[in-house]
Design a protein around this motif. Structure first.
Motif, PDB file in Angstrom:
ATOM      1  N   ALA A  23       5.750  -2.314 -10.892  1.00 39.67           N
ATOM      2  CA  ALA A  23       6.584  -3.213 -11.697  1.00 39.67           C
ATOM      3  C   ALA A  23       7.300  -4.235 -10.811  1.00 39.67           C
ATOM      4  N   ALA A  24       7.835  -3.778  -9.674  1.00 42.30           N
ATOM      5  CA  ALA A  24       8.539  -4.691  -8.778  1.00 42.30           C
ATOM      6  C   ALA A  24       7.579  -5.697  -8.157  1.00 42.30           C
ATOM      7  N   ALA A  25       6.412  -5.229  -7.750  1.00 40.66           N
ATOM      8  CA  ALA A  25       5.436  -6.119  -7.127  1.00 40.66           C
ATOM      9  C   ALA A  25       4.903  -7.146  -8.118  1.00 40.66           C
ATOM     10  N   ARG A  33      -0.171  -7.978  -4.478  1.00 37.28           N
ATOM     11  CA  ARG A  33      -1.252  -7.010  -4.623  1.00 37.28           C
ATOM     12  C   ARG A  33      -0.727  -5.608  -4.335  1.00 37.28           C
ATOM     13  N   VAL A  34      -1.257  -4.613  -5.017  1.00 42.97           N
ATOM     14  CA  VAL A  34      -0.845  -3.234  -4.766  1.00 42.97           C
ATOM     15  C   VAL A  34      -2.066  -2.326  -4.699  1.00 42.97           C
ATOM     16  N   SER A  35      -1.969  -1.298  -3.865  1.00 43.62           N
ATOM     17  CA  SER A  35      -2.867  -0.144  -3.948  1.00 43.62           C
ATOM     18  C   SER A  35      -1.967   1.077  -3.970  1.00 43.62           C
ATOM     19  N   LEU A  36      -2.246   1.981  -4.884  1.00 44.46           N
ATOM     20  CA  LEU A  36      -1.374   3.122  -5.144  1.00 44.46           C
ATOM     21  C   LEU A  36      -2.189   4.408  -5.118  1.00 44.46           C
ATOM     22  N   GLU A  37      -1.836   5.315  -4.224  1.00 45.90           N
ATOM     23  CA  GLU A  37      -2.445   6.648  -4.223  1.00 45.90           C
ATOM     24  C   GLU A  37      -1.353   7.618  -4.642  1.00 45.90           C
ATOM     25  N   ALA A  47       0.871  -1.174   0.000  1.00 48.79           N
ATOM     26  CA  ALA A  47       0.000   0.000   0.000  1.00 48.79           C
ATOM     27  C   ALA A  47       0.909   1.225   0.000  1.00 48.79           C
ATOM     28  N   PHE A  48       0.823   2.027  -1.054  1.00 48.21           N
ATOM     29  CA  PHE A  48       1.781   3.118  -1.260  1.00 48.21           C
ATOM     30  C   PHE A  48       1.064   4.425  -1.518  1.00 48.21           C
ATOM     31  N   THR A  49       1.591   5.500  -0.944  1.00 42.49           N
ATOM     32  CA  THR A  49       1.184   6.852  -1.294  1.00 42.49           C
ATOM     33  C   THR A  49       2.429   7.633  -1.659  1.00 42.49           C
ATOM     34  N   GLY A  50       2.433   8.275  -2.839  1.00 44.62           N
ATOM     35  CA  GLY A  50       3.604   9.024  -3.260  1.00 44.62           C
ATOM     36  C   GLY A  50       3.514   9.430  -4.713  1.00 44.62           C
ATOM     37  N   SER A  51       4.658   9.577  -5.343  1.00 51.58           N
ATOM     38  CA  SER A  51       4.729  10.091  -6.707  1.00 51.58           C
ATOM     39  C   SER A  51       4.348   9.041  -7.738  1.00 51.58           C
ATOM     40  N   VAL A  52       4.000   9.508  -8.934  1.00 52.62           N
ATOM     41  CA  VAL A  52       3.651   8.603 -10.025  1.00 52.62           C
ATOM     42  C   VAL A  52       4.843   7.733 -10.408  1.00 52.62           C
ATOM     43  N   GLY A  53       6.024   8.349 -10.495  1.00 56.13           N
ATOM     44  CA  GLY A  53       7.211   7.589 -10.872  1.00 56.13           C
ATOM     45  C   GLY A  53       7.497   6.459  -9.902  1.00 56.13           C
ATOM     46  N   ALA A  54       7.438   6.763  -8.610  1.00 56.33           N
ATOM     47  CA  ALA A  54       7.676   5.728  -7.602  1.00 56.33           C
ATOM     48  C   ALA A  54       6.577   4.678  -7.637  1.00 56.33           C
TER      49      ALA A  54
END
Length: 489
Positions: A244-246, A252-256, A231-238
């Protein structure tokens, strides 16, 4: 008030619910954006520390009591965490301001109390939650179970650290997951403070680790085969790098991620309503360092001069300075690099032909600290870099439009789709326009991030949703148990 001359120092990491010596000797120094002096120092977690944390989380999830406790008992523990945060919210707000320069008014309401509110909403959602339900399938009865996703890596940013932690930690814990929290190196102090709160609240060993670290250790954590969800919050690049790594482990990923949100002023918009909301959703929102900031203001051509004059006056009147001063609205940028990024974009905007209506530089009398004047650009077109790229500071663009359809098209002409607003005297008409904009959250006649509602974005603004019952659901897997069909007569 926290003593800004004292250095908050941690010599150990929180691994598997215990304070432990770090595997390495490197440290992270926290620099005040106000004084430019060191105000904190913590160990820098290494891949070896990640291995220990993942092993502890794995053991706690696979064999420990936490996922197997009745939901009612998990709710009791998480409620104790929430109550401790509420009781000590002023202390927490001051610690956040010490690290990232967030003005105290925002640190109390938008940082500490918002984290408390997020825990509260997640607890309420869990109280209404059904772990399993029986349905009638096509071939007989089925039992649908919701089971915790597993070991969660929660990676959080520096701008609203406790709010973004709460949006991941509260639902993950309630679901029965174990968590490895990787806070930003700019704001590790509040995360380690929270670790002790969790331990004091009775969170079992192994359930939580807190590992401050840089990008290299973060990459190792994300790619670790022992992680079930990131579960990540941050920049589009990151976020793209994490996805890609996951993907190599099908984690599973959730990206804000980021935003370049538009505020649409309709031709009947009441400026006494719209202007305070735009100021609140830009410069007053953590000094513009917010992914949801309303950084593009779309104005009918016939009202452009009127709106520009009123908004210019509002921006020019904002108090910039020491974030510990309760009257300060705009504090410093979090780092020197972030200030230079803002100033670079202000230069780029002028080179592109936009006009600085107010601001445009470093405030006078603030030689120390990483400050940027609240800056309003006029004569912006939507193809300019300042209108397309996330600046992450108190820099806002005024853009003319002709028809309502053009306004919606301009709002959607972005790689982002996170937030937005529509202002108009006719609420039904404004709401209909809001329905048309492809973005995760839109406010009619205001600016709001509602913790009880799903939050996330379209397009490059991310994957998945946080907050509310949808945020809790993101930490479950679904299992179908096909029950024996009734015997035929």
């Amino acid at each position: 008030m926290t003593d800004s001359n004292a250095v908050v120092e941690h010599r150990t990491l929180f691994i598997g619910g215990r304070w432990a010596e770090p595997a390495g000797r490197d440290t992270i120094e926290v620099i005040s954006p106000v004084t430019e002096r060191v105000v904190g120092r913590v160990p820098h977690a290494t891949p070896e520390d990640v291995d220990l944390a993942v092993a502890a989380a794995r053991e706690a999830f696979d064999h420990g009591p936490w996922p197997r406790l009745p939901l009612k008992e998990r709710i009791e523990v998480v409620t104790r965490i929430k109550d401790a945060l509420a009781a000590r919210h002023q202390e927490l707000a001051e610690l956040i301001t010490l690290q990232n320069g967030s003005p105290m008014l925002f640190s109390v309401r938008g940082q500490a109390l918002s984290a408390v509110g997020t825990f509260g909403v997640a607890i309420a959602a869990a109280g209404r939650f059904q772990e399993e339900e029986e349905r009638q399938g096509t071939g007989g009865p089925v039992l649908v179970r919701r089971e915790p996703v597993g070991v969660v890596a929660a990676i959080t940013p520096w701008n609203v650290p406790q709010l973004t932690i709460a949006g991941k930690l509260a639902p993950a814990l309630l679901a029965g997951c174990t968590v490895i929290l990787k806070p930003s190196p700019e704001t590790p102090l509040d995360a380690l403070w929270l670790a002790q709160v969790c331990a004091d609240s009775g969170l079992p060993e192994g359930v939580l680790s807190v590992l401050p670290a840089d990008r290299e250790t973060s990459s190792y954590l994300v790619a670790h085969p022992g992680i079930d969800k990131v579960a990540f919050t941050g920049s589009v690049g990151a976020g793209k790098a994490i996805a890609a790594a996951a993907a190599r482990n099908l984690t599973r990923v959730s990206l804000e991620l980021g935003g370049k949100s538009a505020a649409i002023l309709l031709d009947d918009a009441d400026l006494s309503v719209a202007v305070p909301a735009i100021v609140g959703g830009t410069c007053a929102a953590n000094s513009g360092q917010a992914c949801v900031a309303l950084t593009r203001v779309l104005v009918p051509a016939a009202r452009y001069d009127e709106v520009a004059a009123v908004l210019t006056g509002a921006f020019a009147g904002l108090k910039v300075g020491d974030p510990s001063d309760p009257g300060t609205v705009v504090g410093p940028m979090v780092t020197r690099k972030q200030r230079e990024r803002n100033l670079d974009y202000i230069r780029i905007g002028q080179e592109e032909g936009a006009k600085v209506l107010t601001g445009g530089g470093v405030p006078s009398g603030l030689a120390t600290g990483w400050y940027v004047e609240p800056t309003l650009f006029g004569d912006v077109t939507n193809d300019m870099r300042i209108a397309r790229e996330e600046i992450f500071g108190p820099v806002v663009c005024l853009i003319r439009y002709g028809t309502e359809d053009e306004a919606v098209a301009l709002a959607d002409d972005s790689e982002f789709g996170l937030s937005g607003a529509v202002f108009g005297a006719d609420e039904a008409r404004a709401t209909e326009i809001a329905r048309k904009v492809r973005t995760g959250t839109v406010t009619v006649n205001g600016f709001r991030l509602d913790l009880a509602a799903p939050f996330g974005g379209y397009k490059n603004s991310g994957i998945g949703r946080e907050f509310g019952p949808e945020g809790l659901a993101a930490y479950f897997e679904y299992k179908t148990v096909n029950l024996p069909a009734p015997a035929k007569a």
